[in-house]
Design a protein around this motif. Structure first.
Motif, PDB file in Angstrom:
ATOM      1  N   ARG B  16       0.879  -1.166   0.000  1.00 36.64           N
ATOM      2  CA  ARG B  16       0.000   0.000   0.000  1.00 36.64           C
ATOM      3  C   ARG B  16       0.916   1.215   0.000  1.00 36.64           C
ATOM      4  O   ARG B  16       1.692   1.402   0.934  1.00 36.64           O
ATOM      5  N   VAL B  27       3.529   1.855   2.967  1.00 33.76           N
ATOM      6  CA  VAL B  27       3.167   1.939   4.389  1.00 33.76           C
ATOM      7  C   VAL B  27       3.047   0.539   4.982  1.00 33.76           C
ATOM      8  O   VAL B  27       3.505   0.299   6.096  1.00 33.76           O
ATOM      9  N   THR B  28       2.441  -0.388   4.214  1.00 34.65           N
ATOM     10  CA  THR B  28       2.450  -1.806   4.620  1.00 34.65           C
ATOM     11  C   THR B  28       2.474  -2.672   3.367  1.00 34.65           C
ATOM     12  O   THR B  28       2.043  -2.247   2.293  1.00 34.65           O
ATOM     13  N   THR B  30       1.832  -6.300   4.134  1.00 34.07           N
ATOM     14  CA  THR B  30       0.772  -7.194   4.633  1.00 34.07           C
ATOM     15  C   THR B  30      -0.007  -6.405   5.674  1.00 34.07           C
ATOM     16  O   THR B  30      -1.012  -5.806   5.380  1.00 34.07           O
ATOM     17  N   ASN B  31       0.492  -6.381   6.899  1.00 33.35           N
ATOM     18  CA  ASN B  31      -0.089  -5.503   7.920  1.00 33.35           C
ATOM     19  C   ASN B  31       0.994  -5.150   8.926  1.00 33.35           C
ATOM     20  O   ASN B  31       2.041  -5.792   8.989  1.00 33.35           O
ATOM     21  N   ILE B  32       0.722  -4.118   9.708  1.00 34.36           N
ATOM     22  CA  ILE B  32       1.743  -3.583  10.614  1.00 34.36           C
ATOM     23  C   ILE B  32       2.195  -4.643  11.610  1.00 34.36           C
ATOM     24  O   ILE B  32       3.390  -4.822  11.853  1.00 34.36           O
ATOM     25  N   LYS B  33       1.237  -5.366  12.171  1.00 29.69           N
ATOM     26  CA  LYS B  33       1.591  -6.324  13.219  1.00 29.69           C
ATOM     27  C   LYS B  33       2.549  -7.410  12.702  1.00 29.69           C
ATOM     28  O   LYS B  33       3.545  -7.732  13.350  1.00 29.69           O
ATOM     29  N   LEU B 225       6.571   1.711   6.212  1.00 34.22           N
ATOM     30  CA  LEU B 225       6.661   2.849   7.135  1.00 34.22           C
ATOM     31  C   LEU B 225       5.726   2.698   8.330  1.00 34.22           C
ATOM     32  O   LEU B 225       5.975   3.260   9.386  1.00 34.22           O
ATOM     33  N   GLY B 226       4.642   1.926   8.157  1.00 32.17           N
ATOM     34  CA  GLY B 226       3.702   1.707   9.256  1.00 32.17           C
ATOM     35  C   GLY B 226       4.407   1.078  10.441  1.00 32.17           C
ATOM     36  O   GLY B 226       4.353   1.584  11.571  1.00 32.17           O
ATOM     37  N   ASP B 229       7.183   3.120  12.223  1.00 36.05           N
ATOM     38  CA  ASP B 229       6.701   4.026  13.260  1.00 36.05           C
ATOM     39  C   ASP B 229       6.390   3.279  14.561  1.00 36.05           C
ATOM     40  O   ASP B 229       6.748   3.751  15.643  1.00 36.05           O
TER      41      ASP B 229
END
Lengths: 132, 374
Positions: B16, B27-28, B30-33, B225-226, B229
């Motif tokens: 994304r 920013v991701t 897959t996902n931040i976690k 970047l997600g 941070d």
């Protein structure tokens, strides 16, 4: 996930569907769930509360941001999806147009659902444009 | 929007992409976690090419650098790296930077993407009277951070760099993937062990692909970047524009260790001394939030019904599984265990009747320290 063509869509990624009993079920689209991605909290109102077309009825929060949930109709909330209200997002992630519904509203005027909202085709065109 | 030489790689991986400080960045993936956990347990790759890389060489390079930075350039060993601040005349923080010592040859400054123009102009303005040559290397070179416990094993697979000899906050120039003179530094912004590589821009895609291929058995993956941070916040590292900016000073931000008040004059020194004399109005603290809502930048911090502070950053810390935040509060309210309330715009079920907001307690910074680190 197939998006229903009997629902109306908002530019801000909510959907509303007029049910056989005259209520309108409201939720957010699979696209919104995917974009929000790391969901952390959903804040919904209570049954009996009034909602106003074009105004926020709640908030959805992800690690990155908080977004308003916008109502496609005015009316009174008859039911709130308590499984989603809070921090359980499994239904939203797997079935945004079914088990992931957020609220049901008894609309003041059901025709309002068509005012300024998009058909499935129009909404999907918007998504295509946003991707570029 | 500006883009890095790795844009296509990010898109191939389904990232994304968002606008970050005018840069088109992932920013991701897959996902931040998932990405955050990968960096804490295996190794993640970050594109940090958007950061500025400014070379200062010539006879007076150390003198110029020591005039604009708060840390001490002159006492650095060749190959050493120091975290430093760049202050304005009022002691406000223009940027936080990494200072790379290339010995007598010169100094490399790595600056935040969002402050590239500000710092470049600052150097141009301050260079008068110094015999220096300054070069903006940012666009000719790319930068990839590999972060996490497996980053040593990953670097060993692709380079001849002696990772045992390369200490924390040092750099070396070596052969990586057949490319000579790659700058390899043991630095990062995640709270984990790791390296940052600076290579020619036209080699960046090759490096990225090879790191992904070679690292597969080590559990490597891209990191956006997600999670950058959330990782830095867990590790208690400031982000310019959040914990620090040109209206905050190093003392209130808890960064006095990076300000060498005993060295010769530097920009912002007098203002910092004056402030030290006068005493602080506020200090940066870490907060652990009781509740489900994430405090956001600029939200009010309340105590006894009065607004006493402001939130800098907040997140759901993926590794700690806690809602954490940083905030400025009066210095008298900074002790661990001090309690505040953080009000929310909409009603929130975790707030009890009579409370003004979610409860938040001061906890020590950093929130997270990697195992074995002092």
């Amino acid at each position: 996930m197939a998006r229903p063509d009997n629902a109306r869509y908002l530019e801000s990624h909510e959907w509303g569907r007029l049910e056989g009993d005259g209520t309108v079920t409201i939720g957010i689209t699979d696209f919104a769930v995917d974009q929000l991605n790391d969901l952390t909290f959903v804040d919904l109102p209570e049954a009996g509360d009034k909602v106003t077309k074009g105004e926020a009825f709640g908030e959805i929060e992800s690690v990155k941001a908080v977004s308003d949930l916008i109502s496609p109709v005015s009316g009174e909330i008859t039911e709130v999806h308590s499984d989603v209200d809070g921090d359980d997002f499994s239904a939203l992630k797997t079935d945004a147009f079914g088990k992931g519904w957020l609220i049901k509203v008894k609309p003041d005027n059901a025709d309002e659902l068509n005012d300024g909202t998009k058909s499935l085709a129009e909404y999907e065109k918007q998504l295509e444009e946003e991707a570029h | 929007m500006r883009e890095t030489p790795l844009r296509e790689e990010h898109e191939k991986l389904g990232a994304r992409m968002v606008d970050f400080a005018g840069w088109f960045m992932p920013v991701t993936y897959t996902n931040i976690k998932e990405e955050h956990t990968r960096v804490r347990t295996k190794v993640g790759l970050f594109d940090v090419s958007h950061m500025g890389r400014y070379w200062i060489g010539g006879r007076d390079h150390m003198k110029l650098v020591d005039r604009i930075i708060t840390n001490d350039r002159a006492s650095m060993k060749p190959g050493q790296i120091r975290y430093s601040l760049i202050l304005n005349g009022q002691g406000g923080i223009l940027d936080d930077v990494l200072v790379y010592s290339m010995g007598d040859e010169g100094t490399l400054l790595v600056v935040n993407a969002g402050n590239r123009d500000v710092i470049w102009k600052w150097i141009e303005r301050e260079r008068k009277g110094f015999v220096v040559d300054i070069t903006d290397m940012s666009n000719d070179y790319a930068m990839i951070a590999m972060q996490g416990p497996e980053s040593v094993a990953l670097l060993n697979k692709i380079s001849e760099v002696d990772t045992k000899a390369l200490k924390y906050y040092y750099l070396t120039r070596g052969n990586v993937l057949g490319e000579h003179e790659v700058i390899v530094s043991r630095t990062g912004y995640t709270g984990e062990d790791g390296f940052e590589l600076i290579m020619p821009a036209n080699k960046a895609a090759h490096f990225w692909q090879e790191l992904m291929n070679v690292g597969r058995g080590l559990g490597v993956g891209p990191a956006g970047l997600g999670c950058r941070d959330t990782l830095r916040l867990e590790a208690g590292m400031p982000l310019h524009g959040h914990e620090i900016d040109d209206t905050t000073n190093p003392l209130e931000a808890g960064l006095d260790w990076a300000v060498k008040l005993k060295k010769d004059d530097f920009i912002g020194k007098q203002a910092t001394l004056d402030l030290k004399e006068k005493g602080l109005d506020r200090k940066l603290v870490g907060l652990n939030v009781v509740g489900k809502r994430i405090p956001r930048q600029h939200q009010e911090v309340i105590r006894d019904g009065k607004v006493v502070g402001e939130i800098c950053s907040g997140t759901l810390a993926p590794w700690l599984d806690d809602i954490i935040a940083t905030a400025y509060v009066p210095p008298t309210m900074g002790e661990v265990g001090m309690s505040f309330e953080i009000p929310f715009r909409s009603k929130t079920k975790s707030i009890k009747p009579g409370d003004n907001g979610q409860k938040a307690l001061v906890v020590p910074l950093p929130f997270y320290k990697r195992p074995g680190k002092k």
